[in-house]
Design a protein around this motif. Structure first.
Motif, PDB file in Angstrom:
ATOM      1  N   GLU A  83      39.465  26.746 -21.663  1.00 31.76           N
ATOM      2  CA  GLU A  83      39.096  26.330 -23.020  1.00 31.76           C
ATOM      3  C   GLU A  83      37.716  25.679 -23.038  1.00 31.76           C
ATOM      4  O   GLU A  83      36.911  25.933 -23.944  1.00 31.76           O
ATOM      5  N   VAL A  84      37.438  24.834 -22.023  1.00 27.98           N
ATOM      6  CA  VAL A  84      36.120  24.196 -21.950  1.00 27.98           C
ATOM      7  C   VAL A  84      35.031  25.248 -21.765  1.00 27.98           C
ATOM      8  O   VAL A  84      33.966  25.187 -22.399  1.00 27.98           O
ATOM      9  N   LEU A  85      35.292  26.241 -20.918  1.00 29.59           N
ATOM     10  CA  LEU A  85      34.301  27.304 -20.708  1.00 29.59           C
ATOM     11  C   LEU A  85      34.104  28.130 -21.978  1.00 29.59           C
ATOM     12  O   LEU A  85      32.971  28.539 -22.284  1.00 29.59           O
ATOM     13  N   ASP A  86      35.182  28.365 -22.705  1.00 26.69           N
ATOM     14  CA  ASP A  86      35.052  29.102 -23.973  1.00 26.69           C
ATOM     15  C   ASP A  86      34.200  28.319 -24.973  1.00 26.69           C
ATOM     16  O   ASP A  86      33.352  28.889 -25.670  1.00 26.69           O
ATOM     17  N   GLU A  87      34.427  27.009 -25.059  1.00 22.73           N
ATOM     18  CA  GLU A  87      33.627  26.188 -25.962  1.00 22.73           C
ATOM     19  C   GLU A  87      32.163  26.180 -25.541  1.00 22.73           C
ATOM     20  O   GLU A  87      31.252  26.218 -26.385  1.00 22.73           O
ATOM     21  N   LEU A  88      31.924  26.134 -24.219  1.00 22.60           N
ATOM     22  CA  LEU A  88      30.548  26.172 -23.734  1.00 22.60           C
ATOM     23  C   LEU A  88      29.895  27.507 -24.084  1.00 22.60           C
ATOM     24  O   LEU A  88      28.723  27.553 -24.487  1.00 22.60           O
ATOM     25  N   GLY A  89      30.658  28.590 -23.948  1.00 20.81           N
ATOM     26  CA  GLY A  89      30.124  29.903 -24.317  1.00 20.81           C
ATOM     27  C   GLY A  89      29.803  29.990 -25.794  1.00 20.81           C
ATOM     28  O   GLY A  89      28.771  30.552 -26.190  1.00 20.81           O
ATOM     29  N   ASP A  90      30.671  29.419 -26.631  1.00 20.04           N
ATOM     30  CA  ASP A  90      30.400  29.409 -28.074  1.00 20.04           C
ATOM     31  C   ASP A  90      29.149  28.598 -28.400  1.00 20.04           C
ATOM     32  O   ASP A  90      28.355  28.972 -29.276  1.00 20.04           O
ATOM     33  N   ALA A  91      28.968  27.468 -27.671  1.00 13.55           N
ATOM     34  CA  ALA A  91      27.780  26.649 -27.901  1.00 13.55           C
ATOM     35  C   ALA A  91      26.508  27.406 -27.524  1.00 13.55           C
ATOM     36  O   ALA A  91      25.500  27.357 -28.239  1.00 13.55           O
ATOM     37  N   VAL A  92      26.563  28.130 -26.415  1.00  9.35           N
ATOM     38  CA  VAL A  92      25.402  28.931 -26.004  1.00  9.35           C
ATOM     39  C   VAL A  92      25.108  30.010 -27.036  1.00  9.35           C
ATOM     40  O   VAL A  92      23.938  30.288 -27.366  1.00  9.35           O
ATOM     41  N   THR A  93      26.154  30.614 -27.578  1.00  8.30           N
ATOM     42  CA  THR A  93      25.961  31.637 -28.610  1.00  8.30           C
ATOM     43  C   THR A  93      25.307  31.046 -29.857  1.00  8.30           C
ATOM     44  O   THR A  93      24.401  31.644 -30.446  1.00  8.30           O
ATOM     45  N   ARG A  94      25.756  29.866 -30.249  1.00  4.25           N
ATOM     46  CA  ARG A  94      25.164  29.216 -31.434  1.00  4.25           C
ATOM     47  C   ARG A  94      23.701  28.878 -31.199  1.00  4.25           C
ATOM     48  O   ARG A  94      22.864  29.042 -32.101  1.00  4.25           O
ATOM     49  N   VAL A  95      23.384  28.418 -29.984  1.00  8.47           N
ATOM     50  CA  VAL A  95      21.985  28.109 -29.674  1.00  8.47           C
ATOM     51  C   VAL A  95      21.137  29.377 -29.752  1.00  8.47           C
ATOM     52  O   VAL A  95      20.005  29.365 -30.261  1.00  8.47           O
ATOM     53  N   GLY A  96      21.689  30.497 -29.243  1.00 11.89           N
ATOM     54  CA  GLY A  96      20.966  31.762 -29.335  1.00 11.89           C
ATOM     55  C   GLY A  96      20.729  32.192 -30.772  1.00 11.89           C
ATOM     56  O   GLY A  96      19.644  32.676 -31.118  1.00 11.89           O
ATOM     57  N   GLU A  97      21.737  32.013 -31.633  1.00 11.34           N
ATOM     58  CA  GLU A  97      21.569  32.361 -33.044  1.00 11.34           C
ATOM     59  C   GLU A  97      20.526  31.467 -33.713  1.00 11.34           C
ATOM     60  O   GLU A  97      19.720  31.949 -34.524  1.00 11.34           O
ATOM     61  N   MET A  98      20.537  30.185 -33.375  1.00 17.21           N
ATOM     62  CA  MET A  98      19.537  29.277 -33.934  1.00 17.21           C
ATOM     63  C   MET A  98      18.135  29.677 -33.494  1.00 17.21           C
ATOM     64  O   MET A  98      17.183  29.647 -34.287  1.00 17.21           O
ATOM     65  N   ALA A  99      17.997  30.074 -32.218  1.00 14.13           N
ATOM     66  CA  ALA A  99      16.690  30.509 -31.723  1.00 14.13           C
ATOM     67  C   ALA A  99      16.219  31.758 -32.460  1.00 14.13           C
ATOM     68  O   ALA A  99      15.036  31.888 -32.799  1.00 14.13           O
ATOM     69  N   GLY A 100      17.156  32.673 -32.730  1.00 15.32           N
ATOM     70  CA  GLY A 100      16.792  33.869 -33.482  1.00 15.32           C
ATOM     71  C   GLY A 100      16.350  33.542 -34.894  1.00 15.32           C
ATOM     72  O   GLY A 100      15.381  34.119 -35.401  1.00 15.32           O
ATOM     73  N   ASN A 101      17.061  32.612 -35.552  1.00 16.62           N
ATOM     74  CA  ASN A 101      16.669  32.212 -36.908  1.00 16.62           C
ATOM     75  C   ASN A 101      15.305  31.536 -36.922  1.00 16.62           C
ATOM     76  O   ASN A 101      14.493  31.758 -37.829  1.00 16.62           O
ATOM     77  N   ILE A 102      15.056  30.696 -35.906  1.00 17.14           N
ATOM     78  CA  ILE A 102      13.751  30.026 -35.825  1.00 17.14           C
ATOM     79  C   ILE A 102      12.644  31.048 -35.629  1.00 17.14           C
ATOM     80  O   ILE A 102      11.576  30.959 -36.245  1.00 17.14           O
ATOM     81  N   SER A 103      12.906  32.038 -34.774  1.00 17.70           N
ATOM     82  CA  SER A 103      11.898  33.077 -34.540  1.00 17.70           C
ATOM     83  C   SER A 103      11.610  33.864 -35.811  1.00 17.70           C
ATOM     84  O   SER A 103      10.450  34.170 -36.124  1.00 17.70           O
TER      85      SER A 103
END
Length: 280
Positions: A219-239
């Motif tokens: 569960e912790v690894l899944d949450e970490l993966g979701d956080a990484v995905t959100r950071v990637g989406e934020m980076a795409g929006n910023i770009s």
């Protein structure tokens, strides 16, 4: 004797052409600015009008956040009830995917409710720190708002406690132990004496605890993966936002270049006019 300057046909034609060029250029710039304005309206004017409608006549954001908080808390209650139902009425060792999805949704609803609660708390602090600025909010209303914050916070704390309660942990351990017993056949692993049966029970308990710990790590690894995905989406929006801003800067630079050219033409004509006037 006064002399009047009579324009020739060629001069009148040139002025007409220059005027047409200036008008066309002005229309072109106006059209571009109009497009840019239309593109920016959903982010400014329309949003402001929507917020004004939501806030009402008083312009108090507390009521918007309060309504949103009530909805978020109801979602937490529904997710918690579904989570507890799956834990206590199904075999969590077998029904793994539904258990994980339900728990993930419950955690997400809890985070959303906590975020909205922070917004409500901020509005209350603003009023409490400067009472003279909000004369339409009396002490009774302020007390009601503070009570909403405290009761909502207690409600979320209680939901977290129920999610991680001892009853839930014991039920999951029991499901994992029963799963280990089913895998071993009769659950004795060939034990014949009491001492061997105690050792077997100890092994089963340890295996169940290990399985539960592994689930928690997943569960912790899944949450970490979701956080990484959100950071990637934020980076795409910023770009994407940077790309749009660069495009707007390029258009602004083009507008400035056109203005400089037209200003140079106007200054040249003005200089010629002044020289002609001096001759008179």
């Amino acid at each position: 004797m006064k002399y009047s300057h009579v324009q020739s046909g060629d001069e009148q034609g040139r002025q007409t052409d220059d005027g047409a060029v200036s008008v066309a250029s002005s229309k072109r710039r106006f059209g571009r600015k109009r497009i840019n304005s239309e593109l920016s309206e959903p982010l400014t004017a329309n949003r402001s009008s929507i917020v004004d409608e939501e806030l009402g006549d008083s312009g108090d954001p507390y009521f918007v956040f309060r309504s949103d908080l009530h909805q978020k808390l109801e979602m937490v209650d529904e997710s918690l009830a579904e989570y507890l139902r799956i834990v206590h009425e199904t075999d969590t060792a077998v029904n793994v995917y539904e258990y994980k999805d339900t728990k993930k949704k419950l955690k997400r609803d809890l985070k959303n409710a906590e975020s909205t609660l922070k917004d409500v708390h901020t509005t209350v602090q603003v009023v409490e720190n400067d009472r003279e600025k909000f004369p339409y909010i009396d002490d009774a209303q302020l007390f009601e708002r503070k009570s909403l914050v405290s009761t909502s916070k207690e409600r979320l704390i209680k939901a977290k406690e129920e999610m991680h309660s001892e009853a839930v942990k014991l039920k999951m351990l029991e499901d994992e132990r029963n799963k280990a017993v089913r895998r071993s056949g009769d659950g004795t692993l060939g034990a014949r004496t009491d001492a061997e049966r105690q050792n077997t029970s100890f092994l089963m308990d340890n295996q169940a605890q290990s399985s539960v710990l592994m689930q928690q790590q997943d569960e912790v690894l899944d949450e970490l993966g979701d956080a990484v995905t959100r950071v990637g989406e934020m980076a795409g929006n910023i770009s994407e936002e940077i790309g749009q801003q660069n495009k707007m800067l390029d258009e602004l630079d083009e507008d400035l270049t056109n203005v400089e050219e037209e200003l140079g033409m106007v200054m040249g004509k003005l200089a010629k006019f002044l020289k002609t006037k001096d001759r008179w």
